[in-house]
Structure formats: C-alpha cells, structure tokens
Scaffold this motif. Structure first.
Motif, PDB file in Angstrom:
ATOM      1  N   SER A 180       0.833  -1.209   0.000  1.00  0.00           N
ATOM      2  CA  SER A 180       0.000   0.000   0.000  1.00  0.00           C
ATOM      3  C   SER A 180       0.864   1.254   0.000  1.00  0.00           C
ATOM      4  CB  SER A 180      -0.958  -0.009   1.187  1.00  0.00           C
ATOM      5  OG  SER A 180      -0.244   0.144   2.400  1.00  0.00           O
ATOM      6  N   PHE A 181       1.958   1.239   0.758  1.00  0.00           N
ATOM      7  CA  PHE A 181       2.858   2.398   0.757  1.00  0.00           C
ATOM      8  C   PHE A 181       3.514   2.585  -0.612  1.00  0.00           C
ATOM      9  CE2 PHE A 181       3.129   1.607   5.455  1.00  0.00           C
ATOM     10  CZ  PHE A 181       2.482   2.772   5.816  1.00  0.00           C
ATOM     11  N   VAL A 182       3.900   1.482  -1.232  1.00  0.00           N
ATOM     12  CA  VAL A 182       4.541   1.563  -2.547  1.00  0.00           C
ATOM     13  C   VAL A 182       3.548   2.072  -3.594  1.00  0.00           C
ATOM     14  CG1 VAL A 182       5.628   0.200  -4.369  1.00  0.00           C
ATOM     15  CG2 VAL A 182       6.262  -0.186  -1.994  1.00  0.00           C
ATOM     16  N   LEU A 183       2.306   1.615  -3.540  1.00  0.00           N
ATOM     17  CA  LEU A 183       1.309   2.068  -4.518  1.00  0.00           C
ATOM     18  C   LEU A 183       0.922   3.533  -4.299  1.00  0.00           C
ATOM     19  CD1 LEU A 183      -0.894  -1.138  -4.725  1.00  0.00           C
ATOM     20  CD2 LEU A 183       0.667  -0.243  -6.459  1.00  0.00           C
ATOM     21  N   VAL A 184       0.865   3.965  -3.042  1.00  0.00           N
ATOM     22  CA  VAL A 184       0.622   5.396  -2.778  1.00  0.00           C
ATOM     23  C   VAL A 184       1.791   6.216  -3.303  1.00  0.00           C
ATOM     24  CG1 VAL A 184       0.446   7.115  -0.930  1.00  0.00           C
ATOM     25  CG2 VAL A 184      -0.974   5.069  -0.872  1.00  0.00           C
ATOM     26  N   SER A 185       3.011   5.697  -3.142  1.00  0.00           N
ATOM     27  CA  SER A 185       4.178   6.387  -3.697  1.00  0.00           C
ATOM     28  C   SER A 185       4.089   6.498  -5.209  1.00  0.00           C
ATOM     29  CB  SER A 185       5.463   5.642  -3.316  1.00  0.00           C
ATOM     30  OG  SER A 185       5.619   5.591  -1.937  1.00  0.00           O
ATOM     31  N   ALA A 186       3.569   5.456  -5.859  1.00  0.00           N
ATOM     32  CA  ALA A 186       3.423   5.501  -7.314  1.00  0.00           C
ATOM     33  C   ALA A 186       2.437   6.581  -7.728  1.00  0.00           C
ATOM     34  CB  ALA A 186       2.965   4.138  -7.834  1.00  0.00           C
ATOM     35  N   VAL A 187       1.352   6.748  -6.965  1.00  0.00           N
ATOM     36  CA  VAL A 187       0.377   7.798  -7.263  1.00  0.00           C
ATOM     37  C   VAL A 187       1.006   9.175  -7.083  1.00  0.00           C
ATOM     38  CG1 VAL A 187      -1.800   8.828  -6.502  1.00  0.00           C
ATOM     39  CG2 VAL A 187      -1.615   6.360  -6.766  1.00  0.00           C
ATOM     40  N   ILE A 188       1.779   9.351  -6.029  1.00  0.00           N
ATOM     41  CA  ILE A 188       2.438  10.642  -5.786  1.00  0.00           C
ATOM     42  C   ILE A 188       3.447  10.939  -6.885  1.00  0.00           C
ATOM     43  CG2 ILE A 188       4.018  11.847  -4.210  1.00  0.00           C
ATOM     44  CD1 ILE A 188       2.560  10.396  -1.911  1.00  0.00           C
ATOM     45  N   ILE A 189       4.208   9.932  -7.298  1.00  0.00           N
ATOM     46  CA  ILE A 189       5.184  10.131  -8.380  1.00  0.00           C
ATOM     47  C   ILE A 189       4.459  10.482  -9.678  1.00  0.00           C
ATOM     48  CG2 ILE A 189       6.900   8.948  -9.808  1.00  0.00           C
ATOM     49  CD1 ILE A 189       7.705   7.393  -7.266  1.00  0.00           C
ATOM     50  N   ALA A 190       3.319   9.843  -9.939  1.00  0.00           N
ATOM     51  CA  ALA A 190       2.555  10.144 -11.157  1.00  0.00           C
ATOM     52  C   ALA A 190       1.990  11.560 -11.104  1.00  0.00           C
ATOM     53  CB  ALA A 190       1.428   9.132 -11.333  1.00  0.00           C
TER      54      ALA A 190
ATOM     55  N   GLY B 165       4.664   1.400  -9.494  1.00  0.00           N
ATOM     56  CA  GLY B 165       3.380   0.685  -9.506  1.00  0.00           C
ATOM     57  C   GLY B 165       3.578  -0.789  -9.803  1.00  0.00           C
ATOM     58  N   ALA B 166       4.466  -1.109 -10.742  1.00  0.00           N
ATOM     59  CA  ALA B 166       4.746  -2.518 -11.051  1.00  0.00           C
ATOM     60  C   ALA B 166       5.379  -3.217  -9.849  1.00  0.00           C
ATOM     61  CB  ALA B 166       5.664  -2.621 -12.265  1.00  0.00           C
ATOM     62  N   LEU B 167       6.235  -2.511  -9.133  1.00  0.00           N
ATOM     63  CA  LEU B 167       6.841  -3.079  -7.922  1.00  0.00           C
ATOM     64  C   LEU B 167       5.766  -3.335  -6.857  1.00  0.00           C
ATOM     65  CD1 LEU B 167       9.412  -3.843  -6.313  1.00  0.00           C
ATOM     66  CD2 LEU B 167       9.430  -1.487  -5.510  1.00  0.00           C
TER      67      LEU B 167
END
Length: 187
Positions: free
Chosen positions: A51-61, A73-75
């Motif tokens: 969940s932390f990694v996917l939230v990070s992907a949203v922030i990066i996007a 997101g793939a990670l």
C-alpha cells in the motif's frame, strides 16, 4: 462472502464419524487446514508495504514522473502478487490428486501415483530457514521416481508453528484423503 479457508477446520470437526471427508464437492481443490498466524501475518505486512509503494506511485505520477510511477506501480503489484502467493502456499487436495503449492513451484501428484502419505519424526526446517530442529513432517512417497519422500507439511512451518493440534488434524486429514483415493496407500 464465505471464506473457505475459515471453515476447513470447522467442517472437519462437525463431520459425522461415518464420513471421514466432510466435503460435499470433492472435485474442488481445497486446503484441509487454515493458514497459520505466521503466514497470515507475513502476508499482512507485505500488503501494508504494497500500500505504501502504490501510494508512492500515485504521488510520483502526480508529480509528473510517469516512467518512475510505472516502475513503482509494477513493484507494488509484484509485492501484492507475492503476498497472495504466500497465502496460497500449502497442501491442497481433491478427488483427482494432491497439490503441493510452494512459492515458485506447484506440483500436482495424481492419487494413482501415491504410494503413501505418512507422518514421520525427522529434522525439519524452522519457518523455512536453514536452521533445523527435531519435529514432525508429513511425507509423500510416490510409486516411481524420487527415492527421498517429499515433505508436504512440518510442525515448524508458517502454518503450524506452536499449533501441534492443528498439524495433527491437518496431517490426519491429508492421510485420510490418501487412504480414500490412493489405492496403494491402503496397504
């Protein structure tokens, strides 16, 4: 939504004495025991990390780095898939055979190839780490092939650590399935 893995032990406990296999649909693959607290806890921690990694992907996007967001997101999705695979690991049975699901490998053995399913005292790995301790293991002996029996379950793995009664019940259930469907296991 009924969760089948929560009712596995309950169905075995409530079965009548004349019905050794308390399942209506024996063609469906089922794990005859509940996943242990160590396995569920490890999967929960992995899902929290995902969940932390996917939230990070949203922030990066949102910041405009689409290639970085795609990699992150793939990670995150790989961590979710790992957690789900961790929960699927174990021994599954049905009327056609026995399936041993490991993290990277799944092996299905038809009942007609099974010579014996037995519990044995032997050195076993503690939580799948290199350290071994004396314990019990549920072993699968096939008719032709491997000279060494395959270890299906141990009383020191992530499902049964500190749960000896649950290991005994799961081993007995798998042995009953083998006795019921494997002709060579009867004698």
């Amino acid at each position: 939504m009924p969760l089948a893995f929560l009712t596995a032990d309950r169905a075995f406990d409530e079965a009548a004495d004349d019905a050794p296999l308390p399942y209506d649909d024996r063609d469906q693959w089922r794990r005859p025991y509940r996943p242990g607290p160590w396995r569920v806890g490890a999967a929960a921690i992995l899902l929290l990390l995902a969940s932390f990694v996917l939230v990070s992907a949203v922030i990066i996007a949102a910041a405009g780095g689409m290639s970085g967001a795609a990699v992150t997101g793939a990670l995150g999705l790989a961590v979710v898939a790992s957690a789900l695979r961790l929960l699927r690991m174990g021994v599954w049975v049905n009327a056609t055979g026995l399936r041993h699901v490991r993290f990277f490998l799944t092996r299905t053995t038809p009942w007609n190839r099974v010579r014996a399913v037995r519990t044995a005292q032997r050195p076993v790995k503690w939580l799948a780490l290199p350290r071994t301790v004396q314990g019990q293991a549920l072993e699968l002996v096939v008719r032709e092939g491997a000279a060494e029996p395959a270890v299906l379950l141990t009383d020191h793995n992530a499902d049964f650590l500190s749960r000896t009664e649950a290991f005994d019940r799961a081993a007995d259930t798998v042995e009953v399935w083998a006795y019921e469907y494997a002709p060579a296991a009867r004698g």
